[in-house]
Design an enzyme around this catalytic site. Structure first.
Site, mmCIF file in Angstrom:
data_model
loop_
_atom_site.group_PDB
_atom_site.id
_atom_site.type_symbol
_atom_site.label_atom_id
_atom_site.label_comp_id
_atom_site.label_asym_id
_atom_site.label_seq_id
_atom_site.Cartn_x
_atom_site.Cartn_y
_atom_site.Cartn_z
ATOM 1 N NE ARG A 131 -3.194 -0.149 2.984
ATOM 2 C CZ ARG A 131 -2.462 0.024 4.384
ATOM 3 N NH1 ARG A 131 -2.121 1.261 4.763
ATOM 4 N NH2 ARG A 131 -2.650 -1.045 5.233
ATOM 5 C CE1 TYR A 191 -17.438 13.325 -14.190
ATOM 6 C CE2 TYR A 191 -16.244 13.153 -12.180
ATOM 7 C CZ TYR A 191 -17.037 12.456 -13.169
ATOM 8 O OH TYR A 191 -17.614 11.213 -12.867
ATOM 9 C CG ASP A 205 -9.756 17.802 -13.245
ATOM 10 O OD1 ASP A 205 -9.227 17.313 -14.208
ATOM 11 O OD2 ASP A 205 -10.817 17.082 -12.708
ATOM 12 C CE LYS A 249 -13.146 10.559 -18.004
ATOM 13 N NZ LYS A 249 -13.449 9.742 -17.032
#
Ligand code: PLP
Length: 382
Positions: free
Chosen positions: A73, A124, A195, A220
């Site tokens: 992790r 978004y 962003d 994306k």
């Protein structure tokens, strides 16, 4: 922190002590290299006989004790290779996450309780929903702004702890004046986040405008093939990096190893894909603007996303998305294949987005084939 150490007090948050650098993929980049070269060359193992050219998929939940990683992790060489490459492209240090929204959540968690976050009303919708959720639970306050109204955004910065920008916005394709807003936000002592999912570091490098953090849905353009969910945060601020790394360690929103490998593989062709989809988008904007079924074409002048508003509204928009052969009716964007959808089909999309708006994610196919398919479907609507 060992795997079984006590969980830190969530109110005081993670330690902001500097963490040791995560292991770097070790080929050395030349500072004169341009972005296309960096996209290809960054994040590779050292050039030595028999070394693989690509960072392998390292499947490991734990490591032999005594090094920097210790546990799955906390780090993974395949993530690091992706992080080195995206960090080099954005000009900062990168942390990868399980998804774009995992990255958004980790960044929003930087602010103290009851702090004010200023964000675009047309960011978004997942980001806006996260903000709404946090506000409804009393965690923070939000002020949603028209990001094109620079004066209003600057005024809103005065009491802010964090100013969230998305430019262009999804799907309204609005552009923020990042430099002016950053100056006002910093004067008020607020963090500034951009962003950069739509622009990618090839078309916009917000860290060069002195913003604190860049966020990506790597799902994306960065990955680019509609087969990966991943997110990323990039910063030049070592202290912020350490806090975010601490939160990622603690909350566990880490990417899968295969996903990191695929995202890095996608990144190798980012410049070619962005160049082609942008060229296709520009040509489609030109052709769409003359079509009688199209009431409005929104395009910020760069990138591969175009939004059109159908002259006959939502029904026509829904019909359009079911009439094509090549364009795929699907959500998401930034893949090699052209996709589109009517955004208001999602109940969570704000009502200020026109009901008949269709967002086109223009892929890298032949533009004449894309146009022929789209034009046929648009002609059918009349
Ligand atoms: C601009 C933008 N930011 C963030 C996200 C969230 O990313 P993800 O779907 O990878 O969680 C998206 C997803 O569509 C997006 O378009």
């Amino acid at each position: 922190m060992p795997e079984d150490s006590p969980t830190p007090d969530p109110l005081t948050g993670p330690s902001s002590e500097p963490v040791p650098p995560s292991p770097r993929s070790s080929n050395v980049l030349d500072p004169t290299w341009r972005p296309s070269t960096v996209a290809v060359a960054a994040g590779r193992p050292e050039h030595r006989p028999d070394a693989p050219l690509n960072m392998p998929i390292v499947m490991a939940s734990t490591y032999v004790a005594g090094g920097d990683l210790e546990y799955g992790r906390y780090g993974n060489p395949t993530w690091t290779a992706f992080e080195d490459a995206l960090g080099a492209l954005e000009g900062g240090r990168c942390l990868s996450f399980a998804s774009g929204l995992a990255a958004v959540a980790t960044v929003l968690d930087l602010v103290g309780n009851d702090a004010l976050v200023v964000a675009p009303q047309h960011a978004y919708n997942g980001t806006v929903m996260q903000l709404g959720d946090l506000e409804s639970r009393g965690r923070l306050r939000t002020k949603l702004v028209d990001v094109t109204d620079t004066e209003a955004v600057v005024a809103a910065c005065a009491d802010a702890a964090l100013v969230w920008l998305e430019s262009p916005t999804n799907p309204a394709l609005e552009i923020a004046d990042i430099a002016t807003i950053r100056e006002a936000a910093h004067a008020a002592g607020a963090y500034v986040v951009v962003d950069n999912t739509f622009a990618t570091p090839l078309l916009q490098k917000p860290l060069e405008d002195d913003v604190d953090l860049v966020v990506h849905s790597a799902t994306k353009y960065l990955s680019g093939h509609s087969d990966v969910l991943m997110g990323a945060v990039v910063t030049r601020d070592e202290e912020l990096y350490a806090v975010l790394k601490g939160r990622r360690d603690l909350l566990g929103a880490v990417p899968g190893t295969l996903e990191a490998w695929l995202a890095l593989r996608g990144l190798r062709t980012l410049h070619l894909r962005v160049e082609r989809s942008q060229a296709n988008a520009r040509e489609l904007v030109r052709r769409l603007s003359g079509h009688a079924a199209v009431g409005e074409v929104r395009y910020p002048g760069f990138g591969g996303i175009v939004s059109i508003v159908l002259a006959q509204g939502a029904l026509a928009a829904d019909l359009l998305t079911h009439k094509t052969k090549l364009w795929v009716h699907a959500t998401s964007l930034g893949g090699v294949e052209s996709t589109f959808e009517r955004r208001r089909r999602w109940r969570t999309e704000p009502v200020t987005i026109p009901d008949g708006l269709v967002r086109l994610s223009v892929g890298i196919e032949d533009v004449d084939d894309l146009w022929a398919d789209l034009e046929r479907a648009l002609d059918d609507l009349r």
